[in-house]
Write a protein that holds these residues in place. Structure first.
Motif, PDB file in Angstrom:
ATOM      1  N   MET A   1     -15.155  53.465-111.463  1.00 14.50           N
ATOM      2  CA  MET A   1     -13.523  52.922-111.498  1.00 14.50           C
ATOM      3  C   MET A   1     -13.948  51.342-112.380  1.00 14.50           C
ATOM      4  O   MET A   1     -12.677  51.295-113.159  1.00 14.50           O
ATOM      5  N   LYS A   2     -15.362  50.894-112.834  1.00 11.68           N
ATOM      6  CA  LYS A   2     -15.359  49.915-113.705  1.00 11.68           C
ATOM      7  C   LYS A   2     -14.873  50.438-115.396  1.00 11.68           C
ATOM      8  O   LYS A   2     -14.212  49.869-116.233  1.00 11.68           O
ATOM      9  N   GLU A   3     -15.765  51.968-115.056  1.00 17.38           N
ATOM     10  CA  GLU A   3     -15.051  52.133-116.319  1.00 17.38           C
ATOM     11  C   GLU A   3     -13.984  52.761-116.829  1.00 17.38           C
ATOM     12  O   GLU A   3     -13.696  52.466-118.297  1.00 17.38           O
ATOM     13  N   LYS A   4     -12.978  53.073-116.184  1.00 20.48           N
ATOM     14  CA  LYS A   4     -11.543  53.039-116.235  1.00 20.48           C
ATOM     15  C   LYS A   4     -11.042  51.997-116.741  1.00 20.48           C
ATOM     16  O   LYS A   4     -10.352  52.569-117.841  1.00 20.48           O
ATOM     17  N   ILE A   5     -11.655  51.436-116.287  1.00 25.96           N
ATOM     18  CA  ILE A   5     -11.370  50.030-116.610  1.00 25.96           C
ATOM     19  C   ILE A   5     -11.496  49.109-118.139  1.00 25.96           C
ATOM     20  O   ILE A   5     -10.780  48.730-118.489  1.00 25.96           O
ATOM     21  N   LEU A   6     -12.393  49.642-117.924  1.00 25.96           N
ATOM     22  CA  LEU A   6     -12.734  48.771-119.232  1.00 25.96           C
ATOM     23  C   LEU A   6     -12.646  49.624-120.415  1.00 25.96           C
ATOM     24  O   LEU A   6     -12.428  49.180-121.448  1.00 25.96           O
ATOM     25  N   SER A   7     -12.744  50.950-120.098  1.00 28.10           N
ATOM     26  CA  SER A   7     -11.749  52.010-121.325  1.00 28.10           C
ATOM     27  C   SER A   7     -10.305  51.329-121.080  1.00 28.10           C
ATOM     28  O   SER A   7      -9.703  51.169-122.203  1.00 28.10           O
ATOM     29  N   PHE A   8      -9.618  51.492-120.307  1.00 26.45           N
ATOM     30  CA  PHE A   8      -8.321  50.737-120.846  1.00 26.45           C
ATOM     31  C   PHE A   8      -8.223  49.731-121.322  1.00 26.45           C
ATOM     32  O   PHE A   8      -7.259  49.223-122.148  1.00 26.45           O
ATOM     33  N   LEU A   9      -8.654  48.664-120.934  1.00 22.27           N
ATOM     34  CA  LEU A   9      -8.603  47.528-121.695  1.00 22.27           C
ATOM     35  C   LEU A   9      -9.173  47.688-122.934  1.00 22.27           C
ATOM     36  O   LEU A   9      -8.381  46.876-124.330  1.00 22.27           O
ATOM     37  N   LEU A  10      -9.325  48.281-123.000  1.00 21.42           N
ATOM     38  CA  LEU A  10     -10.150  47.915-125.016  1.00 21.42           C
ATOM     39  C   LEU A  10      -9.480  49.480-125.628  1.00 21.42           C
ATOM     40  O   LEU A  10      -9.080  48.931-126.943  1.00 21.42           O
ATOM     41  N   ALA A  11      -9.043  49.953-124.968  1.00 16.87           N
ATOM     42  CA  ALA A  11      -8.404  51.114-125.973  1.00 16.87           C
ATOM     43  C   ALA A  11      -6.514  49.827-126.069  1.00 16.87           C
ATOM     44  O   ALA A  11      -5.689  50.073-127.009  1.00 16.87           O
ATOM     45  N   THR A  12      -6.069  49.616-124.729  1.00 16.28           N
ATOM     46  CA  THR A  12      -5.191  48.272-124.783  1.00 16.28           C
ATOM     47  C   THR A  12      -5.398  46.903-126.149  1.00 16.28           C
ATOM     48  O   THR A  12      -3.874  46.951-127.218  1.00 16.28           O
ATOM     49  N   LEU A  13      -6.549  46.969-126.189  1.00 16.38           N
ATOM     50  CA  LEU A  13      -6.803  45.809-127.024  1.00 16.38           C
ATOM     51  C   LEU A  13      -6.730  46.243-128.597  1.00 16.38           C
ATOM     52  O   LEU A  13      -6.654  45.769-129.607  1.00 16.38           O
ATOM     53  N   LEU A  14      -7.095  47.830-128.796  1.00 23.17           N
ATOM     54  CA  LEU A  14      -6.631  48.639-130.153  1.00 23.17           C
ATOM     55  C   LEU A  14      -5.188  48.495-130.260  1.00 23.17           C
ATOM     56  O   LEU A  14      -5.425  47.840-132.229  1.00 23.17           O
ATOM     57  N   SER A  15      -4.844  48.871-129.838  1.00 21.17           N
ATOM     58  CA  SER A  15      -3.684  48.773-129.797  1.00 21.17           C
ATOM     59  C   SER A  15      -2.940  47.044-130.572  1.00 21.17           C
ATOM     60  O   SER A  15      -1.914  47.536-131.561  1.00 21.17           O
ATOM     61  N   ALA A  16      -2.992  46.464-129.643  1.00 17.03           N
ATOM     62  CA  ALA A  16      -2.052  45.088-129.606  1.00 17.03           C
ATOM     63  C   ALA A  16      -2.972  44.453-131.427  1.00 17.03           C
ATOM     64  O   ALA A  16      -2.417  44.062-132.073  1.00 17.03           O
TER      65      ALA A  16
END
Length: 346
Positions: free
Chosen positions: A1-16
């Motif tokens: 679960m932590k890996e999924k959240i971290l992946s989502f945050l990194l992908a959102t940061l990339l988009s931002a």
């Protein structure tokens, strides 16, 4: 679960980061300070959606397409997901922001689709960079695994050498040798002195070769000559050694002390007498070494665990060679030892 959240945050940061770069490049940074709460909410929402799509798509691809099952397929799939989502995100930004800038004629005129074009180009570059980083991480992990495998392989080699040394340094052999030396001291002092020197030389070779994985055939024959001197003192004419070595064969490599092991077994499993001596023949050509011994009859009690020959087979398998072959015909027992080529001993 932590890996999924971290992946989502990194992908959102990339988009931002992509949005921030595009806004800066087209001169919308000052306008962002005037944007309403509703507009900021929309921007954060679509940026989060882009991050979610990227993280989910990336997780799905790495699950069904590992690098070791196809570099090109995985690279193409990642490129489609990353570049596709980021380019679509840039086009959506261009459409939304263009509508918001109605009335800002100077800014809207300079914008005119540039977010979409520049976004597509930057998305492609970012996607290729991410794919390169992803593959570099995989290559590093594979290199680390191979390094660990080599270290384990080296450790196994040391364990095989230790087992070889342990199987050769048997109390039984030492006890018999010391008994023979004690007997010679009282009857033939000159022979006793020579026997003890040879015994010391034999054990010195044994200890030295316990840490050497391979010996040349020439070195193995030298060890056998010293060992058979001890056996000649003990058995006399009850043991006969014959060597048939072809010219040039002595430079080939064998597992250390392999021939001595077979000679010891020949004497251990057969009763030697003047009427029925144990004859041992060592034959060598450029292909292999054969150690053959005549069969008399087995002793009443034989203390044998099979450790020596098992260790010899394991060492051949360790070097990637076929195991020694064994045959018994016409009153003779024969073991054939293939050579271990020099590149395989590293």
């Amino acid at each position: 679960m932590k890996e999924k959240i971290l992946s989502f945050l990194l992908a959102t940061l990339l988009s931002a980061c992509l949005a921030g770069y595009l806004f800066y490049h087209v001169g919308l940074i000052s306008w962002m300070g005037q944007a309403s709460l509703f507009q900021w909410t929309i921007l954060i929402g679509i940026t989060s959606c882009a991050g979610l799509l990227i993280s989910q798509g990336y997780s799905f691809i790495i699950k069904i397409l590992p690098w070791d099952k196809g570099h090109a397929t995985r690279s193409f799939a990642l490129l489609v997901v990353l570049a596709g989502v980021l380019t679509s995100y840039a086009i959506l930004l261009d459409s939304i922001v263009t509508d918001w800038l109605v009335g800002f004629d100077e800014i809207s005129d300079t914008l005119s689709g540039s977010l979409a074009v520049k976004g597509a180009l930057v998305s492609l570059i970012l996607s290729l960079l991410i794919i390169w980083i992803d593959y570099s991480w995989f290559a590093f992990a594979r290199y680390s695994k191979e390094t660990i495998h080599r270290l384990r392989d080296a450790r196994n080699k040391k364990e095989l050498q230790f087992n070889l040394l342990r199987s050769q340094l048997t109390p039984h052999f030492l006890f018999n040798s010391l008994n023979t030396a004690s007997h010679l001291v009282s009857i033939h002092p000159d022979q006793a002195e020579e026997f003890i020197r040879k015994l010391a030389f034999n054990f010195t070779n044994l200890l030295r070769n316990g840490i050497q994985p391979l010996n040349t055939l020439g070195r193995e024959l030298e060890i056998i000559d010293n060992y058979m001197h001890l056996m000649k003192v003990r058995y006399g004419e009850k043991v006969i050694l014959e060597k048939r070595i072809k010219v040039g064969a002595e430079s080939n490599f064998l597992p250390a002390l392999g021939i001595q092991l077979l000679v010891e077994n020949a004497l251990k499993h057969n009763v030697a007498s003047l009427e029925y001596p144990v004859k041992i023949i060592i034959t060598a050509d450029q292909g292999q070494v054969a150690v053959t011994n005549s069969l008399t009859h087995p002793p009443e009690i034989v203390e044998s665990t099979g450790t020596g020959q098992r260790n010899l087979r394991e060492r051949y398998l360790h070097y990637g060679r076929l195991a020694p072959s064994v045959s018994q015909t016409g009153g003779f027992y024969e073991v054939r030892l293939p050579y271990v080529t020099k590149p395989e001993m590293t």
